[in-house]
Design an enzyme around this catalytic site. Structure first.
Site, short mmCIF file in Angstrom:
data_model
loop_
_atom_site.label_atom_id
_atom_site.label_comp_id
_atom_site.label_asym_id
_atom_site.label_seq_id
_atom_site.Cartn_x
_atom_site.Cartn_y
_atom_site.Cartn_z
NE ARG A 57 -4.21 -1.83 1.90
CZ ARG A 57 -4.29 -2.97 2.61
NH1 ARG A 57 -3.38 -3.23 3.54
NH2 ARG A 57 -5.27 -3.81 2.39
CE LYS A 96 -0.41 14.01 -14.79
NZ LYS A 96 -0.76 14.48 -16.16
CD GLU A 103 6.95 15.85 -22.73
OE1 GLU A 103 6.55 16.97 -22.31
OE2 GLU A 103 6.20 14.88 -22.87
CE LYS A 135 5.66 17.08 -14.65
NZ LYS A 135 5.74 15.83 -15.42
CD GLU A 181 -3.56 16.44 -15.64
OE1 GLU A 181 -2.34 16.27 -15.81
OE2 GLU A 181 -4.43 15.75 -16.17
NE ARG A 213 1.14 17.20 -12.90
CZ ARG A 213 1.67 16.29 -12.09
NH1 ARG A 213 1.32 16.27 -10.82
NH2 ARG A 213 2.53 15.41 -12.54
CG ASN A 251 -1.81 16.64 -20.01
OD1 ASN A 251 -0.96 15.76 -19.99
ND2 ASN A 251 -2.66 16.82 -19.01
CG HIS A 295 0.82 15.19 -23.59
ND1 HIS A 295 1.59 16.30 -23.83
CD2 HIS A 295 1.63 14.33 -22.90
CE1 HIS A 295 2.80 16.12 -23.32
NE2 HIS A 295 2.85 14.94 -22.75
CG HIS A 319 -1.37 10.49 -24.71
ND1 HIS A 319 -1.83 10.86 -23.46
CD2 HIS A 319 -0.02 10.47 -24.61
CE1 HIS A 319 -0.81 11.06 -22.64
NE2 HIS A 319 0.29 10.83 -23.32
CG HIS A 353 5.51 9.92 -24.68
ND1 HIS A 353 4.14 10.03 -24.77
CD2 HIS A 353 5.90 10.88 -23.78
CE1 HIS A 353 3.71 11.00 -23.97
NE2 HIS A 353 4.76 11.52 -23.35
#
Length: 377
Positions: free
Chosen positions: A130, A152, A194, A235, A245, A249, A253, A256, A260, A274
């Site tokens: 956990r 993330k 990026e 960042k 986000e 935030r 993206n 993206h 994606h 990517h």
């Protein structure tokens, strides 16, 4: 934007998350401090190093030696290289290996690799017992400026990228720029997308600096460390203000949503890395924004021209083997994590360095734009 660093100067960027704050250590040779930093953070901890076959062959022995010299016991978990390892099967393998290695809550996981390893090891760390603490040691440019920072973590679904995961912050990031020396040119270029993103979304002065200095960034001069530090500061600031986000935030993206979908359409394969997908997605985002009258055609052309000058893809025809049709791409876009109650949200731009969140974008308008771009193949 700050002045470029002097060659050899180390930089520490703090991600200010109250009692979960952590440092990003940036500099050539920074890996040598890993053992001492871990010993200070977690005295007596054991370490499990998660890496992929390619990175392990180059950097595992040096990482283990640094830990051994600090008196830290370590074990290794090595998975196949590539986006395919962001899967249920590999996630299970890493989790079971961490349990078998008896990594406890007071121990640490070290993610030694690029974005795939950081996401995979981070998600396993968030899940085993956990929650285990973990350290990011990013070995690619993309990971050093983006995926290693911000917490993330996750794996891919057959229905889309990064659809399974958790927010789980590292306790330390070591961005050793010397590790980039062994990076294949294509992967370095993909990571540069990026870097350019930070200028395009919120720092027009940085983007202008990149236009003048990108060749030195690629060559490994002092501009490389400067670009990494500026990107990490950008960042870190966004993450500190909006960790999960819920607002600002989302701007990270930029490119993206298109990217994606194209990456999934290419089968998460070497046909489209990517960072290449992000570059192509940013080009499409700027062109779509211009089409909507949000910014001038000249600004859109300037953004696309810079990405193309570095060798990044900026047109769907640049994807080897092609991409799915507009309807299939729209199906993938509707799986984007920013979709709310079936409504599309895109990151669009009003100029260089002026990105904004645009909710409820008309799907028919997006589909028509994509169909037009696909017809230009």
């Amino acid at each position: 934007m700050t002045a470029p660093l002097r060659s050899g100067d180390p930089t520490i960027v703090n991600v200010a998350l109250a009692d979960r704050a952590y440092d990003i250590v940036i500099g050539r040779g920074a890996l040598a401090s890993l053992g001492a930093r871990i010993k200070a953070l977690r005295p007596g901890a054991k370490v499990a190093i998660v890496s992929d076959e390619n990175v392990a062959a180059k950097h595992m022995a040096a990482t283990e030696a640094v830990l051994k010299n600090a008196g830290i016991e370590s074990s290794r978990i090595v998975v196949p290289a590539g986006e395919g390892s962001k899967s249920y099967a590999t996630f299970e393998k890493v989790c079971e290996a961490l349990i078998a290695a008896r990594i406890e809550r007071d121990d640490l996981v070290v993610a030694l690799g690029g974005g795939v390893i950081g996401d995979l090891a981070g998600y396993a760390s968030a899940s085993v017992r956990r929650g285990l603490d973990f350290v990011q040691v990013p070995t690619s440019l993309l990971a050093q400026v983006d995926s290693s920072v911000g917490g993330k973590t996750g794996i891919n679904s057959k229905q889309g990228k990064n659809l399974i995961g958790a927010f789980h912050q590292p306790v330390l990031v070591i961005a050793d720029t010397a590790l980039l020396d062994t990076l294949p040119e294509r992967e370095f270029r993909a990571g540069y997308a990026e870097v350019a993103k930070y200028g395009l979304l919120g720092d027009g002065a940085f983007f202008s600096w990149l236009e003048a200095n990108w060749q030195d960034v690629f060559a490994g001069g002092s501009s490389r460390e400067h670009s990494i530090a500026v990107s990490c500061r950008a960042k870190a600031g966004v993450v500190a203000r909006d960790e999960r986000e819920s607002g600002e935030r989302a701007l990270l993206n930029l490119g993206h949503t298109f990217g994606h979908a194209l990456e999934a359409g290419a089968g998460f394969s070497d046909r489209l890395l990517h960072g290449e997908a992000v570059a192509l997605g940013m080009a499409l985002a700027f062109e779509f924004s211009a089409r909507k009258g949000l910014l001038s055609a000249a600004d859109a052309e300037r953004a696309v021209r810079h990405l193309a000058a570095t060798g990044l893809p900026t047109h769907v025809r640049d994807v080897p083997g092609g991409v799915p049709d507009a309807d299939a791409l729209m199906d993938l876009i509707f799986q984007d994590k920013k979709v709310k109650r079936g409504r599309l949200t895109f990151i669009l731009v009003r100029g260089i360095g002026e990105a904004f969140v645009s909710p409820d974008v008309d799907p028919a308008e997006v589909r028509g734009f994509l169909a037009e771009k696909l017809a230009q193949r």
